[in-house]
Motif scaffolding. Structure first.
Motif, PDB file in Angstrom:
ATOM      1  N   LEU A   1       0.521  -0.978   0.292  1.00 30.12           N
ATOM      2  CA  LEU A   1       0.151  -0.307  -0.290  1.00 30.12           C
ATOM      3  C   LEU A   1       0.787   1.307   0.247  1.00 30.12           C
ATOM      4  CD1 LEU A   1      -3.075   1.916   0.208  1.00 30.12           C
ATOM      5  CD2 LEU A   1      -2.491   1.652   2.925  1.00 30.12           C
ATOM      6  N   ILE A   2       0.416   2.158  -1.432  1.00 32.72           N
ATOM      7  CA  ILE A   2       1.291   3.450  -1.428  1.00 32.72           C
ATOM      8  C   ILE A   2       0.691   4.435  -0.743  1.00 32.72           C
ATOM      9  CG2 ILE A   2       2.598   5.204  -2.732  1.00 32.72           C
ATOM     10  CD1 ILE A   2       2.717   3.109  -4.808  1.00 32.72           C
ATOM     11  N   VAL A   3       0.905   5.305   0.606  1.00 29.37           N
ATOM     12  CA  VAL A   3       0.560   5.987   1.439  1.00 29.37           C
ATOM     13  C   VAL A   3       0.389   7.076   0.476  1.00 29.37           C
ATOM     14  CG1 VAL A   3      -0.197   6.835   3.710  1.00 29.37           C
ATOM     15  CG2 VAL A   3      -0.160   4.072   2.966  1.00 29.37           C
ATOM     16  N   GLY A   4      -0.274   8.539   1.147  1.00 28.47           N
ATOM     17  CA  GLY A   4       0.407   9.629   0.845  1.00 28.47           C
ATOM     18  C   GLY A   4      -0.010  10.914   1.512  1.00 28.47           C
ATOM     19  N   LYS A   5      -0.639  11.882   0.789  1.00 27.98           N
ATOM     20  CA  LYS A   5      -1.276  13.047   1.980  1.00 27.98           C
ATOM     21  C   LYS A   5      -2.753  12.664   2.321  1.00 27.98           C
ATOM     22  CE  LYS A   5      -2.452  18.278   1.914  1.00 27.98           C
ATOM     23  NZ  LYS A   5      -1.982  19.306   0.916  1.00 27.98           N
ATOM     24  N   LEU A   6      -2.968  12.654   3.907  1.00 26.71           N
ATOM     25  CA  LEU A   6      -4.067  12.202   3.902  1.00 26.71           C
ATOM     26  C   LEU A   6      -4.811  12.951   5.167  1.00 26.71           C
ATOM     27  CD1 LEU A   6      -3.911   8.460   4.055  1.00 26.71           C
ATOM     28  CD2 LEU A   6      -5.074   9.237   2.486  1.00 26.71           C
ATOM     29  N   ASP A   7      -5.918  13.324   5.658  1.00 28.84           N
ATOM     30  CA  ASP A   7      -6.381  14.315   6.490  1.00 28.84           C
ATOM     31  C   ASP A   7      -5.944  13.405   7.799  1.00 28.84           C
ATOM     32  OD1 ASP A   7      -6.577  16.896   4.667  1.00 28.84           O
ATOM     33  OD2 ASP A   7      -8.484  16.303   4.432  1.00 28.84           O
ATOM     34  N   HIS A   8      -6.108  11.998   7.619  1.00 31.39           N
ATOM     35  CA  HIS A   8      -6.829  11.531   9.144  1.00 31.39           C
ATOM     36  C   HIS A   8      -5.676  10.050   9.309  1.00 31.39           C
ATOM     37  CE1 HIS A   8      -8.796   9.389   5.368  1.00 31.39           C
ATOM     38  NE2 HIS A   8     -10.107   9.201   6.390  1.00 31.39           N
ATOM     39  N   TRP A   9      -5.136  10.003   8.505  1.00 28.44           N
ATOM     40  CA  TRP A   9      -3.844   8.906   8.434  1.00 28.44           C
ATOM     41  C   TRP A   9      -4.053   8.179  10.168  1.00 28.44           C
ATOM     42  CZ3 TRP A   9      -1.768   4.704   6.735  1.00 28.44           C
ATOM     43  CH2 TRP A   9      -0.749   4.154   7.249  1.00 28.44           C
ATOM     44  N   ASP A  10      -4.201   9.276  11.023  1.00 27.39           N
ATOM     45  CA  ASP A  10      -4.480   8.317  12.858  1.00 27.39           C
ATOM     46  C   ASP A  10      -5.007   7.216  12.718  1.00 27.39           C
ATOM     47  OD1 ASP A  10      -1.543   9.361  13.181  1.00 27.39           O
ATOM     48  OD2 ASP A  10      -1.795  10.592  14.151  1.00 27.39           O
ATOM     49  N   LYS A  11      -6.357   8.092  12.389  1.00 25.52           N
ATOM     50  CA  LYS A  11      -7.586   7.129  12.874  1.00 25.52           C
ATOM     51  C   LYS A  11      -7.945   6.437  11.652  1.00 25.52           C
ATOM     52  CE  LYS A  11     -10.198  11.906  13.719  1.00 25.52           C
ATOM     53  NZ  LYS A  11     -11.189  12.688  13.425  1.00 25.52           N
ATOM     54  N   ILE A  12      -6.820   5.873  11.010  1.00 29.44           N
ATOM     55  CA  ILE A  12      -7.351   4.409   9.700  1.00 29.44           C
ATOM     56  C   ILE A  12      -5.890   3.744   9.855  1.00 29.44           C
ATOM     57  CG2 ILE A  12      -8.500   5.799   7.805  1.00 29.44           C
ATOM     58  CD1 ILE A  12      -6.675   6.519   5.586  1.00 29.44           C
ATOM     59  N   LYS A  13      -4.979   4.265   9.953  1.00 25.78           N
ATOM     60  CA  LYS A  13      -4.096   3.417   9.618  1.00 25.78           C
ATOM     61  C   LYS A  13      -4.520   1.694  10.901  1.00 25.78           C
ATOM     62  CE  LYS A  13      -1.340   5.780  13.840  1.00 25.78           C
ATOM     63  NZ  LYS A  13      -0.495   6.240  13.795  1.00 25.78           N
ATOM     64  N   GLU A  14      -4.450   1.715  11.548  1.00 23.92           N
ATOM     65  CA  GLU A  14      -4.800   0.454  12.119  1.00 23.92           C
ATOM     66  C   GLU A  14      -6.001  -0.832  11.298  1.00 23.92           C
ATOM     67  OE1 GLU A  14      -6.410   1.051  15.931  1.00 23.92           O
ATOM     68  OE2 GLU A  14      -5.306   2.090  16.498  1.00 23.92           O
ATOM     69  N   ALA A  15      -6.106   0.104  10.165  1.00 21.78           N
ATOM     70  CA  ALA A  15      -7.169  -0.398   9.143  1.00 21.78           C
ATOM     71  C   ALA A  15      -5.842  -1.407   8.961  1.00 21.78           C
ATOM     72  CB  ALA A  15      -7.917   0.387   8.285  1.00 21.78           C
ATOM     73  N   ILE A  16      -5.053  -0.907   8.182  1.00 22.00           N
ATOM     74  CA  ILE A  16      -3.873  -2.056   7.665  1.00 22.00           C
ATOM     75  C   ILE A  16      -3.368  -3.114   8.284  1.00 22.00           C
ATOM     76  CG2 ILE A  16      -1.800  -2.002   6.221  1.00 22.00           C
ATOM     77  CD1 ILE A  16      -2.494   1.424   6.408  1.00 22.00           C
ATOM     78  N   PRO A  17      -4.056  -4.672   7.524  1.00 18.08           N
ATOM     79  CA  PRO A  17      -3.599  -5.417   7.637  1.00 18.08           C
ATOM     80  C   PRO A  17      -1.414  -5.426   8.016  1.00 18.08           C
ATOM     81  CG  PRO A  17      -4.824  -6.342   6.153  1.00 18.08           C
ATOM     82  CD  PRO A  17      -5.146  -4.769   6.099  1.00 18.08           C
ATOM     83  N   GLU A  18      -1.067  -5.986   9.446  1.00 18.72           N
ATOM     84  CA  GLU A  18      -0.122  -6.783   9.033  1.00 18.72           C
ATOM     85  C   GLU A  18       0.806  -6.985   8.077  1.00 18.72           C
ATOM     86  OE1 GLU A  18       0.956  -8.320  12.965  1.00 18.72           O
ATOM     87  OE2 GLU A  18      -0.736  -7.261  13.987  1.00 18.72           O
ATOM     88  N   HIS A  19       0.377  -7.656   7.417  1.00 17.67           N
ATOM     89  CA  HIS A  19       0.943  -8.673   6.383  1.00 17.67           C
ATOM     90  C   HIS A  19       1.051  -7.952   5.224  1.00 17.67           C
ATOM     91  CE1 HIS A  19      -3.495  -9.217   4.442  1.00 17.67           C
ATOM     92  NE2 HIS A  19      -2.306  -8.648   3.408  1.00 17.67           N
ATOM     93  N   VAL A  20       1.334  -6.667   4.724  1.00 13.65           N
ATOM     94  CA  VAL A  20       1.074  -5.820   3.758  1.00 13.65           C
ATOM     95  C   VAL A  20       2.179  -4.697   4.357  1.00 13.65           C
ATOM     96  CG1 VAL A  20      -0.499  -3.213   3.164  1.00 13.65           C
ATOM     97  CG2 VAL A  20      -1.369  -5.243   3.993  1.00 13.65           C
ATOM     98  N   LEU A  21       2.946  -4.695   3.279  1.00 17.64           N
ATOM     99  CA  LEU A  21       4.148  -4.130   3.518  1.00 17.64           C
ATOM    100  C   LEU A  21       2.969  -1.525   3.118  1.00 17.64           C
ATOM    101  CD1 LEU A  21       7.786  -3.789   1.818  1.00 17.64           C
ATOM    102  CD2 LEU A  21       6.116  -1.910   0.591  1.00 17.64           C
ATOM    103  N   VAL A  22       3.847  -0.972   3.845  1.00 17.44           N
ATOM    104  CA  VAL A  22       3.340   0.613   3.619  1.00 17.44           C
ATOM    105  C   VAL A  22       4.456   1.203   3.142  1.00 17.44           C
ATOM    106  CG1 VAL A  22       2.259   2.053   4.593  1.00 17.44           C
ATOM    107  CG2 VAL A  22       1.351   0.199   5.281  1.00 17.44           C
ATOM    108  N   ILE A  23       4.544   2.195   2.503  1.00 16.81           N
ATOM    109  CA  ILE A  23       5.184   3.160   1.920  1.00 16.81           C
ATOM    110  C   ILE A  23       4.585   4.417   1.577  1.00 16.81           C
ATOM    111  CG2 ILE A  23       6.548   3.882  -0.548  1.00 16.81           C
ATOM    112  CD1 ILE A  23       6.542   1.022  -1.570  1.00 16.81           C
TER     113      ILE A  23
END
Length: 552
Positions: free
Chosen positions: A111-133
């Motif tokens: 998952l490639i993550v860019g500018k978001l207004d609510h990253w702190d509220k949604i980051k827990e939605a990402i499963p542990e096995h997903v590599l985040v850039i």
């Protein structure tokens, strides 16, 4: 000029090789721009692609993007293609639960993550096995960082050679009626669509400029800005935020501009406020020596003085609004389509605007009207192959003889102009047993200056009622005048309708409908089921009220 467009990546690489120093992406940052030439963008794309390629497997090629529009969004999409991955963009407004739902369903491993207004509220939605850039615009500064990858990676050595039938991207619908569906779009479909639209979209214009601000994960923006802008070898500008939209648009002065009807309506509202009202504008436009000056001043003020192609889509636009802009020398061309056909079903010819229609059917698109349901059905070489992991829904998408079912009802005239009359699934039955198509009624109500948003409802009521959100113009009018204007509007509209469609009440609701309260999709369409659920408990009470105009 490219003689025949290929994939989005191949079109980009053509310009990176032949016009490396031409400006590709312009990212605003305050009063400055961060610029990327085609060559500079190519370096970043190929390095990110090399990193992605090392982490993708044959079993897991889906790579998500969740971010607001930016230069890095577009480079990420191209890098995914260069790595041989399948790009899966998500709306930047998704809640934690919504993001988790589509991430799991799409089987994204990266998952490639860019500018978001609510990253702190949604980051827990990402499963542990997903590599985040994280791109440089992301608020998260830990984990895999785009800038660090550029320092350590080499450029990818060899690029993939996808087949026309290979999936290029999975585009999740905005979900007007529940769980979003992952629409699979092929490389061959993108190539066919961009070549078909070449002449209509004026892609051979020199120094083409586009501006990206509508969600890039929506097919309209992806087609009109990313695919078309890249194929044209143009320059793509971005918007920093909502507050800077007007400034960024005026700076970009795009040759190609796409806006949903609500934005055109906001432009109208702003122009009338600045100029002092409709009567004053009409007076200026009646004086020959002033007309041209006023038109040019308004066009330049908006940033549309260089616009050759002004397009609207995603929702119905009123004839009155199109005529209003024509008087200012701005000729809006309506486009009609859906994610499942890459948004390419019909478009209004610039020199043959037919009000009341959504344009003429595209040359490579066969269209028919089902005689029983009046549903618009079409087939084209760029149609989706179906929904990701949803064979039953895919089967329902097509007729037994292979035509795509749009879900819209309409008519088709002998000249190929298509008109929309409603949605097959939006129609509701009143208590009298009659079926009502709400969309045409909403289009009539929505043209009034006091009405910002409108939804006609009436399941199990003897007659329909209409819910309205008042516009900014209503703030300057006394309550009694608003009520009388809305009564007059109801009395003007009802004679145009069948008896069983006559509106019984007008209900003024308190709260604006927006994305946050789930009454609008990210593309500003009303979410009819959500609105009905929100107010349904009041329907009978409102209907039985002695007043014609009711305040929630």
């Amino acid at each position: 000029m490219i003689s025949h467009y290929q994939s989005n990546l191949e079109n980009f690489l053509h310009w990176a090789n032949t016009t490396p120093n031409n400006l590709y992406l312009r990212q605003p940052h305050g009063d400055q721009y961060i610029d990327y030439s085609y060559a500079a963008a190519a370096v970043e794309i190929k390095k990110i692609a090399h990193f992605l390629q090392r982490h993708l497997t044959e079993e897991s090629k889906n790579v998500g993007i969740v971010a607001k529009n930016s230069a890095h969004w577009m480079m990420a999409d191209l890098a995914i293609a260069a790595a041989g991955g399948i790009s899966v963009p998500f709306y930047a407004t998704l809640t934690k639960d919504q993001l988790h739902q589509v991430l799991v369903h799409s089987e994204c491993s990266i998952l490639i993550v860019g500018k978001l207004d609510h990253w702190d509220k949604i980051k827990e939605a990402i499963p542990e096995h997903v590599l985040v850039i994280h791109t440089p615009e992301s608020s998260e500064k830990s984990g895999h960082q785009w800038a660090e990858i550029l320092k350590t990676e080499n450029e990818i050595a060899s690029l993939p050679q996808p087949k026309p039938e290979d999936i290029a991207t999975i585009v999740y619908t905005s979900g007007t009626t529940g769980m979003p569906k992952g629409v699979m779009i092929t490389y061959g479909g993108i190539e066919a669509g961009i070549n078909m639209a070449r002449e209509i979209a004026l892609l051979d214009q020199p120094s083409a400029r586009f501006i990206s601000y509508l969600p890039l994960c929506h097919i309209a923006e992806r087609n009109f800005v990313e695919f078309a802008g890249t194929a044209a070898g143009g320059t793509i500008y971005f918007v920093e935020n909502l507050d800077t939209f007007a400034k960024n648009l005026a700076s970009a002065r795009p040759t190609h501009f796409l806006a949903v009807p609500r934005i055109w309506a906001k432009f109208q509202e702003g122009i009338l406020q600045k100029i002092g009202g409709q009567k004053k504008l009409d007076l200026f436009l009646r004086i020959p020596i002033l007309k041209n000056i006023i038109q040019k001043k308004i066009q330049k003020g908006l940033g549309l003085d260089c616009t050759k192609l002004a397009v609207t889509g995603a929702a119905p636009i009123s004839e009155e609004l199109m005529i209003w802009f024509q008087k200012l020398g701005i000729f809006i061309q309506e486009a009609y389509g859906m994610t499942e056909n890459m948004g390419l079903n019909a478009v209004m010819p610039r020199d043959q605007i037919k009000l009341g229609s959504v344009g003429r059917v595209h040359p490579d698109c066969d269209t028919r009207i089902d005689p029983e349901t009046n549903e618009i059905q079409m087939r084209a070489p760029y149609n989706s192959t179906g929904y990701f992991k949803e064979p039953a829904l895919t089967n329902d998408l097509f007729t037994s003889d292979g035509w795509l079912k749009t879900g819209d009802q309409g008519t088709l005239d002998s000249a190929g102009f298509l008109s929309i009359t409603g949605r097959v699934k939006d129609n509701f039955k009143t208590a009298k047993g009659h079926y009502v198509a709400p969309a045409p009624i909403e289009n009539k109500i929505g043209t009034h200056e006091l009405v910002e948003q409108v939804c006609v409802v009436g399941v199990n009521l003897p007659q329909p009622i209409v819910l309205v959100v008042l516009s900014a113009a209503a703030k300057f009018k006394p309550k009694e005048e608003i009520e009388q204007d809305l009564i007059n509007l109801k009395d003007e509209v009802n004679p145009l309708l069948k008896n069983y469609e006559h509106l019984k009440k007008v209900v003024i609701v308190k709260e604006d409908w927006n994305i946050e309260n789930e009454c609008l999709t990210p593309t500003m369409k009303i979410k009819r089921p959500s609105i009905e659920k929100k107010y349904q408990a009041n329907f009978e009470r409102w209907y039985d009220s002695p007043e014609t105009i009711i305040y929630e």
